[in-house]
Design a protein around this motif. Structure first.
Motif, PDB file in Angstrom:
ATOM      1  N   PRO A   1       0.799  -1.235   0.000  1.00 42.52           N
ATOM      2  CA  PRO A   1       0.000   0.000   0.000  1.00 42.52           C
ATOM      3  C   PRO A   1       0.827   1.279   0.000  1.00 42.52           C
ATOM      4  N   GLU A   2       2.143   1.174  -0.235  1.00 44.23           N
ATOM      5  CA  GLU A   2       3.015   2.356  -0.101  1.00 44.23           C
ATOM      6  C   GLU A   2       2.515   3.542  -0.911  1.00 44.23           C
ATOM      7  N   VAL A   3       1.968   3.268  -2.121  1.00 42.37           N
ATOM      8  CA  VAL A   3       1.541   4.378  -2.981  1.00 42.37           C
ATOM      9  C   VAL A   3       0.538   5.284  -2.257  1.00 42.37           C
ATOM     10  N   LYS A   4      -0.244   4.703  -1.352  1.00 38.80           N
ATOM     11  CA  LYS A   4      -1.242   5.492  -0.631  1.00 38.80           C
ATOM     12  C   LYS A   4      -0.591   6.447   0.371  1.00 38.80           C
ATOM     13  N   LEU A   5       0.663   6.154   0.697  1.00 39.57           N
ATOM     14  CA  LEU A   5       1.408   7.027   1.609  1.00 39.57           C
ATOM     15  C   LEU A   5       2.371   7.922   0.839  1.00 39.57           C
TER      16      LEU A   5
ATOM     17  N   ARG B   1      -0.303  12.982  -8.548  1.00 38.20           N
ATOM     18  CA  ARG B   1       0.479  12.245  -7.548  1.00 38.20           C
ATOM     19  C   ARG B   1       1.890  11.978  -8.039  1.00 38.20           C
ATOM     20  N   PHE B   2       2.816  12.053  -7.106  1.00 39.79           N
ATOM     21  CA  PHE B   2       4.225  11.927  -7.466  1.00 39.79           C
ATOM     22  C   PHE B   2       4.673  10.459  -7.532  1.00 39.79           C
ATOM     23  N   ALA B   3       4.219   9.648  -6.574  1.00 42.85           N
ATOM     24  CA  ALA B   3       4.778   8.296  -6.439  1.00 42.85           C
ATOM     25  C   ALA B   3       4.521   7.377  -7.646  1.00 42.85           C
ATOM     26  N   PRO B   4       3.334   7.422  -8.289  1.00 38.28           N
ATOM     27  CA  PRO B   4       3.090   6.437  -9.359  1.00 38.28           C
ATOM     28  C   PRO B   4       4.163   6.421 -10.448  1.00 38.28           C
ATOM     29  N   GLU B   5       4.597   7.592 -10.896  1.00 40.97           N
ATOM     30  CA  GLU B   5       5.625   7.623 -11.948  1.00 40.97           C
ATOM     31  C   GLU B   5       6.924   6.985 -11.432  1.00 40.97           C
ATOM     32  N   MET B   6       7.229   7.231 -10.172  1.00 46.00           N
ATOM     33  CA  MET B   6       8.438   6.627  -9.586  1.00 46.00           C
ATOM     34  C   MET B   6       8.324   5.093  -9.580  1.00 46.00           C
ATOM     35  N   ILE B   7       7.135   4.625  -9.272  1.00 47.76           N
ATOM     36  CA  ILE B   7       6.900   3.170  -9.241  1.00 47.76           C
ATOM     37  C   ILE B   7       7.112   2.585 -10.640  1.00 47.76           C
ATOM     38  N   ILE B   8       6.546   3.263 -11.617  1.00 40.13           N
ATOM     39  CA  ILE B   8       6.648   2.761 -12.993  1.00 40.13           C
ATOM     40  C   ILE B   8       8.118   2.715 -13.423  1.00 40.13           C
ATOM     41  N   GLN B   9       8.862   3.762 -13.058  1.00 45.36           N
ATOM     42  CA  GLN B   9      10.287   3.770 -13.430  1.00 45.36           C
ATOM     43  C   GLN B   9      11.045   2.605 -12.792  1.00 45.36           C
TER      44      GLN B   9
ATOM     45  N   PHE C   1      12.861   5.806  -4.235  1.00 49.58           N
ATOM     46  CA  PHE C   1      12.272   5.783  -2.887  1.00 49.58           C
ATOM     47  C   PHE C   1      12.677   7.049  -2.131  1.00 49.58           C
ATOM     48  N   ALA C   2      13.943   7.416  -2.254  1.00 48.37           N
ATOM     49  CA  ALA C   2      14.423   8.619  -1.553  1.00 48.37           C
ATOM     50  C   ALA C   2      13.688   9.860  -2.063  1.00 48.37           C
ATOM     51  N   GLN C   3      13.437   9.892  -3.362  1.00 51.03           N
ATOM     52  CA  GLN C   3      12.713  11.057  -3.913  1.00 51.03           C
ATOM     53  C   GLN C   3      11.300  11.128  -3.340  1.00 51.03           C
ATOM     54  N   CYS C   4      10.662   9.968  -3.239  1.00 52.00           N
ATOM     55  CA  CYS C   4       9.309   9.943  -2.651  1.00 52.00           C
ATOM     56  C   CYS C   4       9.364  10.367  -1.182  1.00 52.00           C
TER      57      CYS C   4
ATOM     58  N   ASN D   1      11.338  12.228   0.352  1.00 52.48           N
ATOM     59  CA  ASN D   1      11.599  13.656   0.562  1.00 52.48           C
ATOM     60  C   ASN D   1      10.527  14.543  -0.048  1.00 52.48           C
ATOM     61  N   HIS D   2       9.540  13.944  -0.680  1.00 50.42           N
ATOM     62  CA  HIS D   2       8.514  14.745  -1.355  1.00 50.42           C
ATOM     63  C   HIS D   2       7.441  15.193  -0.350  1.00 50.42           C
ATOM     64  N   PRO D   3       6.970  16.450  -0.469  1.00 52.21           N
ATOM     65  CA  PRO D   3       5.947  16.912   0.489  1.00 52.21           C
ATOM     66  C   PRO D   3       4.676  16.056   0.482  1.00 52.21           C
ATOM     67  N   GLN D   4       4.362  15.420  -0.639  1.00 52.81           N
ATOM     68  CA  GLN D   4       3.153  14.573  -0.658  1.00 52.81           C
ATOM     69  C   GLN D   4       3.262  13.429   0.336  1.00 52.81           C
ATOM     70  N   ARG D   5       4.478  12.901   0.497  1.00 52.17           N
ATOM     71  CA  ARG D   5       4.670  11.783   1.434  1.00 52.17           C
ATOM     72  C   ARG D   5       4.331  12.231   2.861  1.00 52.17           C
ATOM     73  N   GLU D   6       4.840  13.387   3.241  1.00 48.87           N
ATOM     74  CA  GLU D   6       4.588  13.873   4.598  1.00 48.87           C
ATOM     75  C   GLU D   6       3.085  14.113   4.788  1.00 48.87           C
ATOM     76  N   ALA D   7       2.467  14.682   3.756  1.00 49.00           N
ATOM     77  CA  ALA D   7       1.036  14.986   3.846  1.00 49.00           C
ATOM     78  C   ALA D   7       0.213  13.697   3.956  1.00 49.00           C
ATOM     79  N   LEU D   8       0.554  12.708   3.155  1.00 46.67           N
ATOM     80  CA  LEU D   8      -0.248  11.477   3.163  1.00 46.67           C
ATOM     81  C   LEU D   8      -0.045  10.680   4.451  1.00 46.67           C
TER      82      LEU D   8
END
Ligand code: 3H9
Length: 701
Positions: free
Chosen positions: A124-128, A230-238, A260-263, A265-272
């Motif tokens: 479920p990481e994408v949700k975070l 959302r930021f994480a999905p593109e990272m997952i695909i890569q 993973f490090a980019q996610c 450090n991304h503000p969306q991660r902290e928010a989610l």
């Protein structure tokens, strides 16, 4: 260090039991324990294989989310996994319960996976705002192929063990005791002489996907549609692309770590992650401890089978609770029940449920036109016309028929709960349960406590929210409660801004670009412009008394442009379409209205539009906090993200405000006060926090 791992020798097997209640996240002590346990097993010649399981209801719930962003002690997860993967002795995961995120990744590092039939597994990481950063993006495609791995990781949704077995994630579903079965499985592997199986070495599935660019193009298209912004999905695909194309496992792992490090450090991660913890925080109510007795809700009654009543009825049926719905006459009842059946049929036609399930839900619903038939219900919720006098009458009737101890609730969206409670002789049993439309879909439930509502009624209502699959937030009893009270300032600003120079289309665009599913005027069209207009007419309100921000909507209604229902409102809706088109006639109407009111129009920048709409929300949110209507800032965040489409990747309005800086918001509000008057008086709490350099979050410390 938090958490531990127990080491037991069971004949030739080392059994490692993770113990970090309540759900065994991979906190420092767990990582240390796994590392040491595997080491010990490897150094013990008597041990032939290792079995890893979890104590309690979970196998492992994933990385310890509370450790993100801080210093963590003990070995890193990658170090632990390398130790496991390097083991020449087979390691079997005995998945006794929830295996999520890093938990499933631990299992994927084991040679084999045996799972209890009810154990859910998921990434479920994408949700975070994250991605599986412990090898999940590299190992899963090697196990089940890139297409299925992408679907699984991008959805973030868990699946039960039998389905995971079909996919190839789990090797065996236990038929008896999970640990005994896993031990037997491990011993059988040892006996068969084929002890280990390292997923990192499996090549065939990813090799088959190599060169399939369409697969990734489809994943990108799908995630852009479902997870806009959302930021994480593109990272997952890569990462999965790297798993397929790079051939070398360790090179793929490097890509995963960078992404993973980019996610992280991304503000969306902290928010989610703020959203995750807030959803749990709102269940905690000072003065109503967790062990407060709750009433058993085995049956329900609903008064009114219109849009709201019908949706609430469906909520109970969906949760398996028999429900009786009351209407004033047979015709209205038949109509309401017909709409419910049609809604279920539509869901079935879209493959979301089977026709047997539709029958099952309908069998739980019965209709009546007689209040006496609600006598046995454990809870009755009224969902009649939004008028206090009408509701008080309903409460008087309910009081005379409901059995002693039954909860009597109102679905009002902002009227006085105490006025209804005081119409009965049992105000302790009365509460507000504000569902959001469509009630069977929207997750938010505002639970409104009256001055005499007793603790059991509150605790039961919060529990009921969970049963119905909602996120329940407690609100004090004040006009508009939390959500609608805040909304009033936001819609007022939108209305003023268009009179001062913007178009409704500019405002909607700005709000949508911020991440809301729709802007205020699109929302008005959806709800129906005629609701307010009719209410004003009914109240005999004179034209000059109509708030200026409602003037344009009223003019549209005079032209029978009621919104989506008439294919015209602020927008034009081509037949059968919900995508509105801008209409120059509306812009003309807005300009005329400005002129009539003597307002000189000017260009208003997008930034001002956004600030005025959002600062109005936040300023009112601060008042609501100060008055104790909302318990904590995070309660407001949950209300707004779950009931009003505020983007969860911002963490909700109060979290967003903290991130902007309350000093900046305070300054902006003062500037607006100078330009636009007293509406913009800063809330005292906001002013104090801004001056002290503090945040709303500091109130929760
Ligand atoms: C990850 O794994 C990243 C890796 O890929 C890479 C690493 C390098 N951590 O929900 P509940 C707490 S990211 C810390 O009420 P339920 C929770 O806050 C992680 N704490 O119970 C609550 O505390 P409190 C991927 C956690 O039975 C208590 O446990 N994993 C964690 O309704 C009970 O929780 C996830 O995203 C955690 N991971 O549901 C899974 N999980 O009592 C997130 C829970 O003080 N967790 N807590 O309020 C869940 O989905 C649900 O909590 C779960 C249990 C289904 C496990």
């Amino acid at each position: 260090m938090k958490g531990t791992v127990h080491y037991e020798k069971k004949d030739d097997i080392a059994l490692l039991t993770i113990d970090n209640p309540p759900v065994n996240p991979l906190s420092s002590g767990v990582r240390q324990g796994l590392h040491d346990g595997v080491n010990q097993a490897l150094g013990d010649d008597d041990i032939q294989a290792v079995v890893i399981t979890g104590a309690g209801r979970a196998f492992i719930a994933g990385a310890d989310i509370s450790e993100f962003g801080g210093d963590s002690k003990g070995p890193g997860l990658h170090e632990v996994l390398a130790k496991m993967e390097g083991s020449a002795k087979p390691i079997v995961a005995a998945i006794n319960g929830t295996a999520f995120g890093g938990g499933l990744e631990v299992a994927l590092c084991c040679d084999y996976r045996v799972a209890a039939p009810k154990a859910p597994v998921g990434l479920p990481e994408v949700k975070l705002g994250l991605l599986p950063g412990a090898g999940g993006t590299q190992r899963l495609p090697r196990l089940i192929g890139a297409e299925k791995a992408l679907q699984f990781i991008l959805s973030g949704d868990p699946i039960p063990a039998p389905q995971a077995q079909k996919l190839g994630i789990v090797d065996e579903v236990a038929s008896g005791d999970i640990v005994e079965d896993a031990i037997a499985f491990a011993l059988a592997k040892v006996a068969a002489g084929s002890p280990t199986r390292k997923i990192r070495d499996e090549e065939s599935k990813v090799a088959a996907d190599r060169g399939n660019a369409e697969l990734f193009a489809n994943a990108r298209k799908d995630s852009a549609r479902r997870m806009r912004g959302r930021f994480a999905p593109e990272m997952i695909i890569q990462c999965v692309e790297a798993a397929v194309n790079l051939q070398d496992f360790d090179a793929g792992m490097k890509v995963e770590q960078t992404c993973f490090a980019q996610c992280l450090n991304h503000p969306q991660r902290e928010a989610l992650i703020h959203m995750f913890f807030s959803e749990r925080e709102v269940t905690k109510i000072p003065g109503v401890p967790r062990d407060t007795p709750v009433k058993d809700i085995k049956s329900a009654g609903v008064v009114g089978c219109g849009t709201m009543g019908g949706g609430i009825t469906m909520c109970f049926a969906n949760a398996g609770v028999p429900v009786k719905v009351l209407e004033m006459n047979q015709e209205a009842l038949d109509k309401g029940l017909g709409v419910i059946k049609r809604n279920y049929d539509i869901q079935a036609s879209r493959g979301r449920m089977t026709s047997e399930q539709v029958d099952g839900r309908m069998a739980l619903i019965s209709g009546t036109t007689s209040y006496e038939d609600l006598a046995d219900a454990d809870i009755v919720i009224e969902a009649v016309y939004e008028n206090l006098d009408v509701k008080v009458e309903v409460f008087k009737k309910l009081e005379s028929v409901c059995k002693p101890g039954a909860i009597i609730a109102s679905n009002t969206s902002g009227l006085d709960i105490d006025a209804m409670a005081n119409a009965t002789s049992r105000p302790g049993d009365v509460i507000g349960l504000h569902f959001f439309s469509p009630a069977n879909i929207m997750r938010l439930l505002e639970v409104v406590r009256g001055s005499k509502t007793d603790k059991t009624t509150i605790a039961t209502s919060m529990q009921l929210g969970k049963t119905l699959g909602k996120v329940a937030v407690l609100s004090g009893n004040a006009p508009g409660f939390i959500g609608n009270r805040m909304l009033a300032g936001y819609t007022r600003q939108a209305g003023e801004i268009i009179l001062q120079g913007a178009t409704p289309y500019q405002v909607d665009k700005v709000i949508q670009e911020f991440g809301m599913p729709m802007g205020p005027f699109q929302m008005n069209d959806l709800v129906g412009l005629d609701l307010g207009w009719r209410a004003r007419k009914l109240a005999g309100m004179k034209q000059e008394d109509v708030p200026i921000t409602a003037r344009v909507a009223d003019k549209l209604c005079e032209l029978e442009r009621f919104g989506q229902k008439t294919n015209r409102g602020f927008y034009i809706y081509p037949e059968g379409s919900r995508a509105g088109q801008a209409d120059p006639e509306v812009v003309k109407l807005v300009e005329e209205t400005s002129a009539e009111l003597g307002i000189t129009r000017r260009e208003i920048g997008d930034e001002e539009v956004l600030q005025r709409c959002l600062y109005a929300l936040i300023n009112e949110g601060a008042r609501i906090l100060e008055e104790g209507i909302a318990l904590r800032p995070c309660d407001i965040d949950i209300v707004y993200t779950n009931g009003y489409g505020f983007p969860d990747v911002t963490g909700g309005p109060m979290f967003w405000a903290d991130k902007q800086g309350l000093d900046k918001i305070h300054e902006g509000i003062l500037k607006f006060r100078d330009e636009y008057g007293d509406f913009w008086t800063p809330a005292p709490l906001l002013e104090r926090l801004a001056k002290e350099g503090k945040t709303f979050a500091s109130l929760q410390d």
